[in-house]
Enzyme design. Structure first.
Site, short mmCIF file in Angstrom:
data_model
loop_
_atom_site.label_atom_id
_atom_site.label_comp_id
_atom_site.label_asym_id
_atom_site.label_seq_id
_atom_site.Cartn_x
_atom_site.Cartn_y
_atom_site.Cartn_z
CB SER A 20 -0.88 0.01 1.24
OG SER A 20 -1.48 1.27 1.42
CG HIS A 45 -3.89 -2.04 -1.64
ND1 HIS A 45 -4.91 -2.92 -1.89
CD2 HIS A 45 -4.33 -1.23 -0.65
CE1 HIS A 45 -5.93 -2.67 -1.09
NE2 HIS A 45 -5.60 -1.63 -0.31
CG ASP A 47 -5.15 2.37 0.59
OD1 ASP A 47 -5.98 1.46 0.66
OD2 ASP A 47 -3.96 2.25 0.95
CG MET A 49 -8.97 6.73 1.96
SD MET A 49 -8.09 6.95 3.51
CE MET A 49 -6.97 5.55 3.45
CG HIS A 79 -8.97 -0.45 -0.45
ND1 HIS A 79 -8.34 -0.60 0.76
CD2 HIS A 79 -10.29 -0.67 -0.22
CE1 HIS A 79 -9.23 -0.90 1.68
NE2 HIS A 79 -10.42 -0.95 1.12
CG MET A 81 -11.32 2.38 1.77
SD MET A 81 -9.97 2.51 2.95
CE MET A 81 -8.59 2.81 1.84
CG MET A 150 -11.16 -3.72 5.20
SD MET A 150 -9.66 -3.16 4.36
CE MET A 150 -8.97 -2.02 5.59
N GLY A 155 -9.33 3.38 6.46
CA GLY A 155 -9.24 4.82 6.45
C GLY A 155 -7.98 5.43 7.00
CE LYS A 156 -4.23 7.61 12.39
NZ LYS A 156 -4.58 8.09 13.75
N GLY A 157 -3.64 4.50 7.88
CA GLY A 157 -2.52 3.58 7.94
C GLY A 157 -1.94 3.47 9.33
N GLY A 158 -1.16 2.42 9.57
CA GLY A 158 -0.43 2.27 10.82
C GLY A 158 -1.23 1.74 11.98
CG ASP A 184 -5.62 -3.11 3.38
OD1 ASP A 184 -4.58 -2.79 3.97
OD2 ASP A 184 -6.31 -2.31 2.72
N GLY A 185 -4.34 -4.39 6.44
CA GLY A 185 -4.39 -3.66 7.69
C GLY A 185 -3.47 -4.23 8.75
N GLY A 186 -2.35 -3.56 8.96
CA GLY A 186 -1.45 -3.96 10.03
C GLY A 186 -0.69 -5.25 9.78
N GLY A 206 1.57 -2.13 4.18
CA GLY A 206 1.97 -0.75 3.98
C GLY A 206 3.19 -0.38 4.78
CB THR A 207 3.51 0.63 8.34
OG1 THR A 207 2.40 1.54 8.28
CG2 THR A 207 4.58 1.21 9.24
#
Length: 234
Positions: A20, A45, A47, A49, A79, A81, A150, A155-158, A184-186, A206-207
């Site tokens: 991401s 990926h 994002d 928003m 993606h 959103m 998800m 809506g928010k990374g990290g 997707d997510g963390g 992502g991170t």
């Protein structure tokens, strides 16, 4: 760089890592995307928003069009959103998107949305938020290329990874052997095995990739872990 992301691939599913770009250096996005692909990413990926479905704003189809003018062959997984995703299908297609992934929660007519996406030639993904039961995806599974689970609130990374979402992944894999399932997510090296052991074959990270000291090694580690899980299920 391309990705053969098909939801009903009777030859079997593939391990695919899609960084991401949400936490990348957005002032140098062309370089970031090229670097991620050169580091072994299977797809990107992206994002989108709208500040309504999720509180944040990111970018829209003009940025995608600009990226596509420089990056010809990469698989762009959008993606979306956004509320009323139908409004953006035409623009995203014309800008060079490869796959249009919308959220089930954002439209009252998902069947119509799927039909319109397919008519453009883009692949279709459907995502669900943590509070949405996985069973709500079932009426659409045979018409999509990918299901996105998800593992954070969109809506928010990290954010921190929500392991209690993995039973959704396991349910889908047990019932749909050849479906592409994305998480997707963390997600990162510390928990990717949990994801892949439960059945995810497409990993959004992502991170953990963007901030890695060696992106190539991190992507390679993630992909090998997913490949090992796929082989163990055969």
């Amino acid at each position: 760089m391309s990705c053969s992301c098909s939801g009903n691939n009777k030859n079997g599913i593939q391990a695919m890592i899609g960084p991401s770009i949400l936490n990348a250096d957005l002032s140098n996005l062309k370089f970031e995307c090229e670097n991620l692909l050169e580091s072994g990413a299977d797809y990107l990926h992206l994002d989108v928003m709208d500040g309504h479905f999720v509180p944040n704003l990111t970018f829209g189809h003009p940025v995608v069009k600009c990226l596509r003018s420089h990056i010809k062959d990469a698989f762009f997984d959008m993606h979306m959103m956004v509320d009323q995703p139908e409004k953006w299908i035409k623009d995203m297609h014309e800008s060079g998107a490869t796959q249009f992934t919308f959220h089930l929660e954002t439209t009252k007519t998902p069947e119509e949305c799927i039909r319109k996406i397919k008519e453009t030639g883009m692949k279709v993904g459907i995502g669900i938020k943590p509070n949405t039961p996985v069973e709500q995806l079932l009426p659409f599974i045979n018409d999509i290329d990918m299901a996105l689970i998800m593992t954070v609130e969109p809506g928010k990374g990290g954010q921190s990874f929500m392991a209690d979402m993995l039973p959704k992944v396991k349910f889908l894999r047990e019932n749909f052997q050849y479906l592409n399932i994305e998480v997707d997510g963390g997600v990162g090296p510390g928990n990717v095995k949990l994801c892949s052991d439960n059945g995810a074959n497409m990993i959004v990270a992502g991170t953990s990739i963007i901030n890695s000291k060696n992106r190539k090694e991190t992507i390679s580690l993630l992909k090998q872990t997913v490949q090992d899980s796929i082989l163990q299920r055969k």
